[in-house]
Design an enzyme around this catalytic site. Structure first.
Site, short mmCIF file in Angstrom:
data_model
loop_
_atom_site.label_atom_id
_atom_site.label_comp_id
_atom_site.label_asym_id
_atom_site.label_seq_id
_atom_site.Cartn_x
_atom_site.Cartn_y
_atom_site.Cartn_z
N GLU A 129 1.82 2.14 -4.68
CA GLU A 129 2.36 1.10 -5.56
C GLU A 129 1.80 -0.28 -5.22
OE1 GLU A 129 5.02 1.49 -8.23
OE2 GLU A 129 3.65 -0.18 -8.50
N GLY A 134 0.76 -6.30 -6.33
CA GLY A 134 1.69 -6.58 -5.23
C GLY A 134 3.07 -6.00 -5.40
N ILE A 136 5.02 -5.91 -8.06
CA ILE A 136 5.44 -5.44 -9.39
C ILE A 136 5.37 -3.90 -9.41
CG2 ILE A 136 4.91 -5.48 -11.86
CD1 ILE A 136 3.52 -8.16 -11.47
N GLY A 187 -5.06 -19.47 0.68
CA GLY A 187 -5.06 -18.09 1.20
C GLY A 187 -4.93 -17.03 0.12
N GLU A 190 -9.70 -13.22 -1.59
CA GLU A 190 -10.15 -12.20 -0.64
C GLU A 190 -11.06 -12.87 0.38
OE1 GLU A 190 -9.49 -8.68 -0.98
OE2 GLU A 190 -8.06 -9.47 -2.42
N ASP A 201 -12.30 -7.28 -8.14
CA ASP A 201 -10.94 -6.94 -7.71
C ASP A 201 -10.10 -6.50 -8.92
OD1 ASP A 201 -8.75 -7.13 -5.58
OD2 ASP A 201 -7.96 -8.45 -7.13
N LYS A 205 -8.41 -2.68 -9.68
CA LYS A 205 -6.99 -2.46 -10.01
C LYS A 205 -6.85 -1.82 -11.40
CE LYS A 205 -5.60 -6.35 -7.12
NZ LYS A 205 -5.46 -7.81 -7.14
N GLY A 302 0.40 -11.02 -1.06
CA GLY A 302 1.24 -11.62 -0.01
C GLY A 302 2.01 -10.55 0.73
#
Ligand code: HSE
Length: 426
Positions: A129, A134, A136, A187, A190, A201, A205, A302
């Site tokens: 997941e 992240g 969601i 931050g 990547e 990226d 996904k 995060g």
């Protein structure tokens, strides 16, 4: 109370976040699940640097076998990222009949088939997941909540860095490079920020999401991809004037029996639900035959959002649910549609000489290729070369490529024309 023993591989920011979240919400989890979740071992290359959470020294190891071959470990959590050695660890865990939870998006995009096949063959669950968006719960929603739906289309803002950059460029009128610097300082990006800004990226996904939304094999390298490197505040501003918001979208649709898979900057009507996704947030907009439209919004990265999804997978597996094995195999090999066949509206910004007949020459080329102009803006400027912005009616990608080749060769055109797709429902 039954104890679930977890072996964690990767004790960086995300791994430490998981340890902290499991500690802080221990009682809540026990109340809700009737289970006790214990991090039994942690493997990392570096077991001496201080971390934000304290753990007993004795549980730290540099040897992954202390987790992968330990019969006491019930679930292996992989949070090191990258392809190698993460792939070896995951395959070894699955072969040893240990369920796996991972947040490794690039690995699943690159090596998903071998991982899912190994899970299926060994009848072992795998949770992922946290690999997309992240905190969601989009994968769980596709698998469970929306299981009865034929998904028609999926539109995602699934890279926080690029959404942050575009939002800052729009809000503060700063350049791409300045906004990228800020995203790095915060931050969000990547380690290699090229992965974010070039759309890789997002493509990783999207390959994971589309596989489960459409039960299809989606090799990420076959996803059409454009990044945001060439976006300027000027185009964002013109877009806004025309009633659009510029976003890096990841799109997957079933169209004409094939799969449309693409990641590129797009102008979205400001009334579209995804237009309101600002800053480093993620958003996913789905349409299904039974649900109609639905929108997910939240933090895409995060330590805390990732821990939230990783723990949800751990709980699912511990409760005997987890990734249903049939989903691993229920995939078709569908045709992937050619981007040249795609029809959308278009935004063009020509940099043209400001003199009689220029607009007529551009319009003549467009007309010859069957592309109809919807609107045009040229503002008064004291320069010889001026931006001429046009919106077109629906046009085929291959016709747009052909016409721009022709227009960019005209002596009155002084820079390569900027082209952005306009994403509207048909
Ligand atoms: N760099 C990624 C992003 C992190 O900006 O969304 C989360 O995958």
């Amino acid at each position: 109370m039954k104890t679930i023993n977890i072996g964690l591989i990767g004790f960086g920011t995300i791994g430490s976040g998981l340890v902290r979240a499991l500690k802080e919400n221990k009682n809540l989890l026990a109340e809700r699940t009737g289970l006790r979740f214990v991090i039994r071992r942690i493997c990392d290359k570096d077991i001496s640097s201080p971390r934000e959470v304290k753990v007993k020294r004795g549980i730290l190891t540099r040897n992954s076998e202390d987790i992968l071959s330990d019969p006491r470990i019930d679930i292996v959590v992989e949070l090191i990222g990258g392809t190698r050695p993460a792939l070896d660890y995951i395959l070894r865990a699955l072969q040893n009949k240990k369920p796996v939870v991972t947040a490794n998006k690039s690995l699943l995009a690159e090596k998903g088939e071998i991982i899912f096949n190994t899970a299926y063959k060994n009848k072992v669950k795998i949770g992922f997941e946290a690999s997309v968006a992240g905190g969601i719960p989009i994968i769980r929603s596709l698998r469970e909540g929306f299981v009865a739906n034929r998904i028609k289309g999926l539109y995602g803002i699934i890279n926080g860095t690029t959404n942050y950059i575009l939002s800052q460029m729009s809000e503060k009128k700063i350049s791409f490079n300045q906004a990228l610097r800020e995203a790095k300082e915060k931050g969000y990006a990547e380690k290699n920020s090229k992965l974010d800004i070039s759309g890789i990226d997002s493509a990783h996904k999207l390959a994971i999401l589309a596989r489960f939304a459409f039960n299809s094999i989606c090799p990420w390298k076959r996803i059409y991809r454009e990044g945001i490197e060439k976006i300027t505040p000027l185009d964002i501003e013109y877009g806004e004037e025309l009633g659009y918001c510029l976003k890096l979208l990841a799109i997957a649709k079933l169209k004409n029996g094939g799969l449309e898979l693409r990641v590129h900057p797009a102008l979205l009507p400001t009334s579209h639900p995804l237009s309101s996704i600002q800053g480093a947030y993620n958003g996913i907009y789905l349409t299904g035959d039974l649900i109609g439209e639905t929108l997910f919004y939240g933090k895409g990265a995060g330590a805390n959002p990732t821990a939230s999804s990783v723990i949800a997978d751990i709980v699912s597996i511990a409760e005997g649910k987890g990734e249903a094995l049939n989903w691993m195999k229920a995939v078709k090999n569908r045709k992937i549609n050619d981007i040249g066949e795609l029809r959308t509206k278009y935004y063009f910004r020509f940099m043209a000489l400001d003199k009689p007949g220029v607009l007529a020459r551009i319009a003549a080329s467009l007309g010859k290729h069957g592309i109809s102009i919807l609107s045009c803006i040229q503002k008064e400027r004291e320069k010889k070369v001026v931006p001429v912005v046009m919106l077109t009616h629906w046009a085929k990608g291959s016709s747009v490529q052909a016409v721009l080749k022709e227009i960019d060769r005209l002596s009155v055109i002084k820079e390569k024309t900027v082209v952005i797709r306009v994403e509207e429902s048909e």
